[in-house]
Design a protein around this motif. Structure first.
Motif, mmCIF file in Angstrom:
data_model
loop_
_atom_site.group_PDB
_atom_site.id
_atom_site.type_symbol
_atom_site.label_atom_id
_atom_site.label_comp_id
_atom_site.label_asym_id
_atom_site.label_seq_id
_atom_site.Cartn_x
_atom_site.Cartn_y
_atom_site.Cartn_z
ATOM 1 N N THR A 1 0.658 -1.304 0.096
ATOM 2 C CA THR A 1 -0.013 0.160 -0.052
ATOM 3 C C THR A 1 0.792 1.213 0.131
ATOM 4 O O THR A 1 1.898 1.192 0.454
ATOM 5 N N LEU A 2 0.264 2.328 -0.305
ATOM 6 C CA LEU A 2 1.023 3.481 -0.316
ATOM 7 C C LEU A 2 1.381 4.233 0.927
ATOM 8 O O LEU A 2 2.505 4.498 1.234
ATOM 9 N N PRO A 3 0.541 3.925 1.903
ATOM 10 C CA PRO A 3 1.000 4.190 3.349
ATOM 11 C C PRO A 3 2.074 3.451 3.853
ATOM 12 O O PRO A 3 3.108 3.949 4.633
ATOM 13 N N GLY A 4 1.998 2.297 3.460
ATOM 14 C CA GLY A 4 3.102 1.365 3.698
ATOM 15 C C GLY A 4 4.444 1.935 3.165
ATOM 16 O O GLY A 4 5.527 1.817 4.096
ATOM 17 N N ILE A 5 4.381 2.206 1.803
ATOM 18 C CA ILE A 5 5.721 2.568 1.271
ATOM 19 C C ILE A 5 6.226 3.987 2.018
ATOM 20 O O ILE A 5 7.228 4.071 2.161
ATOM 21 N N ARG A 6 5.227 4.712 2.054
ATOM 22 C CA ARG A 6 5.646 6.249 2.762
ATOM 23 C C ARG A 6 6.208 5.999 4.001
ATOM 24 O O ARG A 6 7.123 6.608 4.268
ATOM 25 N N SER A 7 5.738 5.111 4.851
ATOM 26 C CA SER A 7 6.362 4.885 6.006
ATOM 27 C C SER A 7 7.675 4.246 6.178
ATOM 28 O O SER A 7 8.505 4.809 6.723
ATOM 29 N N LYS A 8 7.939 3.287 5.157
ATOM 30 C CA LYS A 8 9.151 2.781 5.025
ATOM 31 C C LYS A 8 10.267 3.628 4.399
ATOM 32 O O LYS A 8 11.396 3.713 4.731
ATOM 33 N N VAL A 9 9.827 4.688 3.471
ATOM 34 C CA VAL A 9 10.647 5.598 3.119
ATOM 35 C C VAL A 9 11.061 6.733 3.970
ATOM 36 O O VAL A 9 12.198 6.967 4.061
ATOM 37 N N ARG A 10 10.037 7.012 4.932
ATOM 38 C CA ARG A 10 10.457 7.879 6.068
ATOM 39 C C ARG A 10 11.514 7.338 6.906
ATOM 40 O O ARG A 10 12.373 8.018 7.449
ATOM 41 N N LYS A 11 11.170 5.997 7.547
ATOM 42 C CA LYS A 11 12.257 5.273 8.282
ATOM 43 C C LYS A 11 13.670 5.271 7.726
ATOM 44 O O LYS A 11 14.567 5.528 8.394
ATOM 45 N N LEU A 12 13.780 5.000 6.255
ATOM 46 C CA LEU A 12 15.067 4.759 5.713
ATOM 47 C C LEU A 12 15.579 6.110 5.499
ATOM 48 O O LEU A 12 16.924 6.205 5.443
ATOM 49 N N ARG A 13 14.749 7.233 5.219
ATOM 50 C CA ARG A 13 15.413 8.467 5.204
ATOM 51 C C ARG A 13 16.200 8.748 6.452
ATOM 52 O O ARG A 13 17.354 9.407 6.426
ATOM 53 N N ILE A 14 15.313 8.733 7.269
ATOM 54 C CA ILE A 14 16.114 8.927 8.949
ATOM 55 C C ILE A 14 17.266 8.202 9.027
ATOM 56 O O ILE A 14 18.042 8.763 9.592
ATOM 57 N N LYS A 15 16.927 6.831 8.958
ATOM 58 C CA LYS A 15 18.117 5.905 9.434
ATOM 59 C C LYS A 15 19.350 6.358 8.588
ATOM 60 O O LYS A 15 20.515 6.211 9.316
ATOM 61 N N HIS A 16 19.370 6.440 7.280
ATOM 62 C CA HIS A 16 20.320 6.749 6.688
ATOM 63 C C HIS A 16 20.910 8.017 6.261
ATOM 64 O O HIS A 16 21.444 8.555 5.076
ATOM 65 N N ASP A 17 20.207 9.153 7.154
ATOM 66 C CA ASP A 17 20.636 10.460 7.145
ATOM 67 C C ASP A 17 20.233 10.936 5.624
ATOM 68 O O ASP A 17 20.998 12.001 5.132
ATOM 69 N N LEU A 18 19.099 10.751 5.250
ATOM 70 C CA LEU A 18 18.743 11.391 3.909
ATOM 71 C C LEU A 18 17.622 12.285 3.940
ATOM 72 O O LEU A 18 17.189 12.821 2.961
ATOM 73 N N PHE A 19 17.023 12.484 5.213
ATOM 74 C CA PHE A 19 15.720 13.134 5.307
ATOM 75 C C PHE A 19 16.222 14.552 5.230
ATOM 76 O O PHE A 19 17.011 15.105 5.962
ATOM 77 N N GLY A 20 15.597 15.312 4.427
ATOM 78 C CA GLY A 20 15.718 16.726 4.095
ATOM 79 C C GLY A 20 17.178 17.073 3.470
ATOM 80 O O GLY A 20 17.515 18.034 3.451
#
Length: 300
Positions: free
Chosen positions: A45-64
């Motif tokens: 689902t799109l919410p599931g993909i969004r949630s994973k994207v957010r977690k990976l961006r934070i974990k790997h210093d990609l957010f922002g």
């Protein structure tokens, strides 16, 4: 109108290491494309993909990452303007803003609750010519560059602030830079640290864009929790956040004379009004009479 519990309508599908690597590879090269990612990961689902994207961006210093330069420029601008000597960077992450504060500040205290951030923070420290000092079992890890000092606390921002309070360490400026919201914790940090300046990044705009009525009802402590905040545009949201910050300061203590008045001085959009976040600088002072403060807030 009563809210209903959010619930999953599909059976949760675990992310395999291969899928995580594929998604991470995509995120390092491309911007978020919902349609493409749903085709890349069929059955999710799109919410599931969004949630994973957010977690990976934070974990790997990609957010922002796309607006990091803008954020660093704003941080440096405020640092040079107010000249803080002691800064608390409450949600430091990999430390990109932390070391921008050192361009002016003598000491910066940083904290982050994610264990994976320590290695990223150490990497950023080396890039900024800071050396790690062996502090043994001390809660705060120390990095130095000449007379400049940076302390890193692996844990919750509130625990770090409480430790600073107990040790009677002076804090001139608090930086609240998170992808979520710091509105609920703001009064506590003000009472503990009594800073003269606050810089805050508003991630609440994500909740507005995703129509998270439940999240905004909980966060907007200055509004009736039974009322739907929507419809709301960007300008209205910006005003609501300004009011929320000011009221958080005014209500931080039982007595108005022991509370705080936050005066909005500067702001900068990071990534644009319709996709990014808003970063603001407030000067902190003592409030005037309660009636004056309420009259001022009623105009916003």
């Amino acid at each position: 109108m009563a809210l209903e519990r959010r619930k999953a309508n599909t059976i949760p599908l675990s992310w395999s290491p291969e899928d995580e690597r594929l998604l991470l590879k995509y995120l390092k090269k491309e911007s978020f494309d919902a349609q493409f990612l749903m085709e890349l990961f069929p059955g999710r689902t799109l919410p599931g993909i969004r949630s994973k994207v957010r977690k990976l961006r934070i974990k790997h210093d990609l957010f922002g990452e796309s607006y990091r330069d803008q954020k660093e420029d704003f941080t440096t601008q405020i640092a040079r303007k107010v000249k803080p000597k002691h800064v608390f960077d409450a949600y430091a992450g990999a430390g990109h803003q932390t070391f921008k504060w050192t361009t002016v500040a003598d000491v910066v205290y940083a904290s982050d609750i994610m264990k994976s951030k320590l290695k990223q923070f150490e990497k950023t420290a080396r890039e900024n010519k800071f050396e790690k000092v062996n502090t043994g079992d001390c809660l705060w890890k120390l990095f130095t560059n000449g007379d400049k000092k940076v302390f890193f606390f692996m844990g919750d921002a509130l625990d770090a602030a409480a430790d600073l309070k107990v040790n009677k360490l002076r804090i001139d400026l608090v930086d609240l830079d998170t992808c979520g919201s710091t509105l609920p914790i703001l009064p506590t940090l003000l009472v503990l640290l009594k800073p003269r300046h606050i810089v805050i990044t508003h991630g609440e705009f994500h909740s507005m864009r995703f129509k998270r009525e439940d999240v905004l009802r909980r966060l907007f402590l200055h509004r009736d929790i039974s009322k739907n905040p929507f419809p709301m545009d960007v300008e209205t949201m910006s005003n609501e956040l300004d009011k929320a910050v000011k009221i958080a300061g005014l209500r931080a203590h039982n007595e108005t004379t022991d509370s705080f008045w936050l005066d909005l001085k500067e702001e900068k959009w990071l990534g644009g009004k319709f996709h990014g976040m808003l970063r603001r600088y407030y000067k902190v002072s003592k409030p005037s009479a309660t009636a004056d403060c309420i009259n001022e807030l009623s105009k916003i």
